[in-house]
Write a protein that holds these residues in place. Structure first.
Motif, mmCIF file in Angstrom:
data_model
loop_
_atom_site.group_PDB
_atom_site.id
_atom_site.type_symbol
_atom_site.label_atom_id
_atom_site.label_comp_id
_atom_site.label_asym_id
_atom_site.label_seq_id
_atom_site.Cartn_x
_atom_site.Cartn_y
_atom_site.Cartn_z
ATOM 1 N N ALA A 292 17.924 2.699 13.562
ATOM 2 C CA ALA A 292 16.575 2.175 13.386
ATOM 3 C C ALA A 292 16.574 0.974 12.444
ATOM 4 N N THR A 293 17.278 1.086 11.325
ATOM 5 C CA THR A 293 17.323 -0.021 10.368
ATOM 6 C C THR A 293 17.942 -1.266 10.997
ATOM 7 N N PHE A 294 19.028 -1.096 11.726
ATOM 8 C CA PHE A 294 19.749 -2.258 12.224
ATOM 9 C C PHE A 294 19.066 -2.877 13.438
ATOM 10 N N VAL A 295 18.369 -2.066 14.233
ATOM 11 C CA VAL A 295 17.576 -2.631 15.322
ATOM 12 C C VAL A 295 16.419 -3.446 14.752
ATOM 13 N N TRP A 296 15.759 -2.924 13.708
ATOM 14 C CA TRP A 296 14.678 -3.686 13.085
ATOM 15 C C TRP A 296 15.202 -4.976 12.449
ATOM 16 N N ALA A 297 16.376 -4.911 11.829
ATOM 17 C CA ALA A 297 16.969 -6.131 11.263
ATOM 18 C C ALA A 297 17.229 -7.152 12.362
ATOM 19 N N ASP A 298 17.622 -6.674 13.532
ATOM 20 C CA ASP A 298 17.878 -7.556 14.668
ATOM 21 C C ASP A 298 16.587 -8.198 15.166
ATOM 22 N N VAL A 299 15.504 -7.417 15.221
ATOM 23 C CA VAL A 299 14.212 -7.975 15.592
ATOM 24 C C VAL A 299 13.798 -9.058 14.584
ATOM 25 N N LEU A 300 13.984 -8.756 13.314
ATOM 26 C CA LEU A 300 13.651 -9.730 12.269
ATOM 27 C C LEU A 300 14.386 -11.045 12.483
ATOM 28 N N PRO B 65 3.948 -14.690 20.645
ATOM 29 C CA PRO B 65 4.752 -14.248 19.493
ATOM 30 C C PRO B 65 3.929 -13.965 18.236
ATOM 31 N N ALA B 66 2.630 -14.294 18.243
ATOM 32 C CA ALA B 66 1.846 -14.206 17.008
ATOM 33 C C ALA B 66 1.905 -12.836 16.339
ATOM 34 N N PRO B 67 1.777 -11.729 17.070
ATOM 35 C CA PRO B 67 1.860 -10.428 16.389
ATOM 36 C C PRO B 67 3.223 -10.186 15.742
ATOM 37 N N LEU B 68 4.269 -10.704 16.347
ATOM 38 C CA LEU B 68 5.608 -10.519 15.770
ATOM 39 C C LEU B 68 5.747 -11.318 14.486
ATOM 40 N N LEU B 69 5.163 -12.505 14.457
ATOM 41 C CA LEU B 69 5.222 -13.314 13.243
ATOM 42 C C LEU B 69 4.366 -12.719 12.131
ATOM 43 N N ASP B 70 3.377 -11.934 12.497
ATOM 44 C CA ASP B 70 2.493 -11.318 11.509
ATOM 45 C C ASP B 70 2.938 -9.881 11.247
ATOM 46 N N GLY B 71 3.987 -9.755 10.448
ATOM 47 C CA GLY B 71 4.442 -8.431 10.034
ATOM 48 C C GLY B 71 5.291 -7.697 11.034
ATOM 49 N N ASP C 44 4.733 -7.007 14.175
ATOM 50 C CA ASP C 44 3.856 -6.045 14.844
ATOM 51 C C ASP C 44 4.270 -5.919 16.307
ATOM 52 N N VAL C 45 5.303 -5.131 16.541
ATOM 53 C CA VAL C 45 5.859 -4.979 17.886
ATOM 54 C C VAL C 45 4.857 -4.300 18.812
ATOM 55 N N ARG C 46 4.166 -3.306 18.315
ATOM 56 C CA ARG C 46 3.241 -2.556 19.161
ATOM 57 C C ARG C 46 2.189 -3.482 19.769
ATOM 58 N N THR C 47 1.599 -4.337 18.949
ATOM 59 C CA THR C 47 0.594 -5.268 19.459
ATOM 60 C C THR C 47 1.225 -6.302 20.387
ATOM 61 N N ALA C 48 2.422 -6.763 20.068
ATOM 62 C CA ALA C 48 3.101 -7.736 20.925
ATOM 63 C C ALA C 48 3.352 -7.159 22.312
ATOM 64 N N LEU C 49 3.745 -5.890 22.395
ATOM 65 C CA LEU C 49 3.957 -5.259 23.697
ATOM 66 C C LEU C 49 2.636 -5.062 24.429
ATOM 67 N N ASP C 50 1.571 -4.776 23.687
ATOM 68 C CA ASP C 50 0.245 -4.684 24.311
ATOM 69 C C ASP C 50 -0.144 -6.025 24.933
ATOM 70 N N VAL C 51 0.104 -7.117 24.195
ATOM 71 C CA VAL C 51 -0.184 -8.458 24.706
ATOM 72 C C VAL C 51 0.656 -8.740 25.949
ATOM 73 N N ALA C 52 1.921 -8.344 25.903
ATOM 74 C CA ALA C 52 2.798 -8.564 27.057
ATOM 75 C C ALA C 52 2.259 -7.855 28.291
ATOM 76 N N GLU C 53 1.802 -6.636 28.124
ATOM 77 C CA GLU C 53 1.252 -5.882 29.255
ATOM 78 C C GLU C 53 -0.012 -6.534 29.809
ATOM 79 N N SER C 54 -0.895 -6.964 28.928
ATOM 80 C CA SER C 54 -2.191 -7.478 29.374
ATOM 81 C C SER C 54 -2.105 -8.892 29.930
ATOM 82 N N GLU C 55 -1.284 -9.751 29.318
ATOM 83 C CA GLU C 55 -1.212 -11.149 29.739
ATOM 84 C C GLU C 55 -0.200 -11.368 30.854
ATOM 85 N N GLY C 56 0.909 -10.664 30.801
ATOM 86 C CA GLY C 56 1.920 -10.765 31.843
ATOM 87 C C GLY C 56 2.589 -12.122 31.895
#
Length: 389
Positions: A59-67, A355-361, A363-375
């Motif tokens: 979990a730590t290293f996957v999050w570091a990779d996202v960062l 990418p805005a939710p990812l840049l703001d903390g 926020d993967v959950r919101t970014a995936l929500d955006v991906a689903e809705s906007e496509g």
């Protein structure tokens, strides 16, 4: 000469036309901006290489990779460092129980860890310093701390003066003592000036690896190893310090305090990414308790992208319990995102904002929500940044 330079063709055209330059992309962590110029320096506290790799590690290293992926999307170079603590008493004990030399045992465990990280699509850091290669640096750190009056030597141990570290942590004495004891800092020893003094260098008995030093044969202390490796690889300050939330105190607190005492540069870490613990049946997943879920075992039941989704589709600070049934939800989430990515029609504004939710903390959950809705391209951009493709 100055006026010629100001009027050269390389100047920002917006300065000539009166337009406001576009605001640079910048990451925010814990509500605070982390602006970076040129290079972002990320230091991740890595593994002690024995009995790897469980989901708590991953979990730590996957999050570091996202960062690092999100930081790179802002246009800066990311210099990532993930250390390997291959001089550690628990590693020595584990190797001895298996009839192995500590260093040879560590290398075989590193190979298992590297395989798991590749499976989870975690990019290899630019630097992977090993503690046993930085023993001289720890001795230099100890000498510098002694010269600065931030440490003292007694009977072959170099102690870092740490009373202020506990005070700055905001922890009550009892809570800090409990954590210090749990991480081997021996707060009850009576041969040091303060319970919260920690070893930079300590003597070694026959059961431990040892190196010659000005204070006799010995080995580095854990916090000092990370301080020395960070100084060698990243310098006196890092942009983001990454680790599990169980490392906030004492490990990260002492690592930073040692570097600051030596260099005079504060803060050691401009920002931190502390990842919530992973639990099994409500109990923290840890090698010491043996309640482990190994990454390779989980990957026998799902795709790497699904496991990666399970790990990051949440607040990074949030503790959570692993439940194999949750993998089905992660797989379904991923399929919806993939299906959205296959659509067309995303507007240019949606693609730019994805990418805005990812840049703001992060926020993967919101970014995936955006991906689903906007496509479309908006979803593909999120998939790419999260390395879920």
């Amino acid at each position: 000469m100055a006026s010629t330079s100001m009027s050269s063709g390389t100047a920002d055209p917006s300065l000539r036309t009166g337009r406001t330059p576009a605001a640079p992309l910048s990451l925010r962590l814990d509500g605070h901006p982390v602006p970076v110029v040129g290079t972002a320096r990320v230091y991740t506290c890595g593994i002690t290489p024995y009995d790897v790799t469980h989901l708590g590690h991953a979990a730590t290293f996957v999050w570091a990779d996202v960062l690092t992926s999100v930081l790179a999307s802002t246009g800066v170079d990311v210099h990532s460092c993930r250390n390997i603590t291959d001089v550690d008493d628990v590693l020595t004990t584990a190797a001895r129980e298996r009839g192995r030399y500590y260093d040879e045992f560590a290398l075989t465990q590193e190979a298992v860890f590297d395989q798991s990280m590749r499976a989870l699509r975690v990019a290899t850091p630019a630097a992977q310093p090993r503690a046993r290669h930085h023993v001289d640096a720890v001795q230099q750190l100890a000498q510098g701390l002694l010269a600065a009056g931030a440490a003292y030597e007694r009977d072959g141990t170099v102690w870092f003066r740490g009373a202020h570290v506990r005070e700055q942590s905001g922890l009550e004495v009892a809570a800090a003592r409990e954590l210090s004891a749990a991480f081997g800092d021996e707060p009850d020893r009576t041969d040091k000036d303060d319970p919260f003094d920690v070893a930079v260098w300590r003597p070694s008995g026959a059961e431990h690896p040892a190196w010659p030093s000005p204070w006799g044969w010995g080995r580095p202390g854990w916090h000092a190893e990370c301080a020395a490796m960070a100084l060698c690889v990243q310098g006196a300050s890092v942009d983001v310090l990454v680790g599990g939330d169980d490392l906030v105190f004492p490990h990260h607190a002492y690592q930073g305090a040692m570097v600051e005492a030596l260099s005079g540069v504060t803060p050691f870490a401009r920002a931190a990414l502390h990842v919530g613990e992973v639990r099994l049946d409500g109990v923290k997943m840890a090698k010491s308790t043996g309640n482990l879920v190994l990454v390779d075992d989980v990957l026998g039941t799902c795709t790497p992208a699904a496991l990666r989704t399970l790990v990051i589709d949440r607040d990074h600070r949030e503790p959570w319990s692993f439940d194999a049934d949750d993998l089905h939800a992660a797989e379904a989430r991923l399929e919806r995102v993939y299906a959205a990515a296959g659509r067309g029609g995303a507007t240019a504004a949606a693609v730019e904002a994805a990418p805005a939710p990812l840049l703001d903390g992060l926020d993967v959950r919101t970014a995936l929500d955006v991906a689903e809705s906007e496509g479309g391209e908006a979803a593909r951009r999120v998939v790419h940044l999260l390395r879920l493709g």
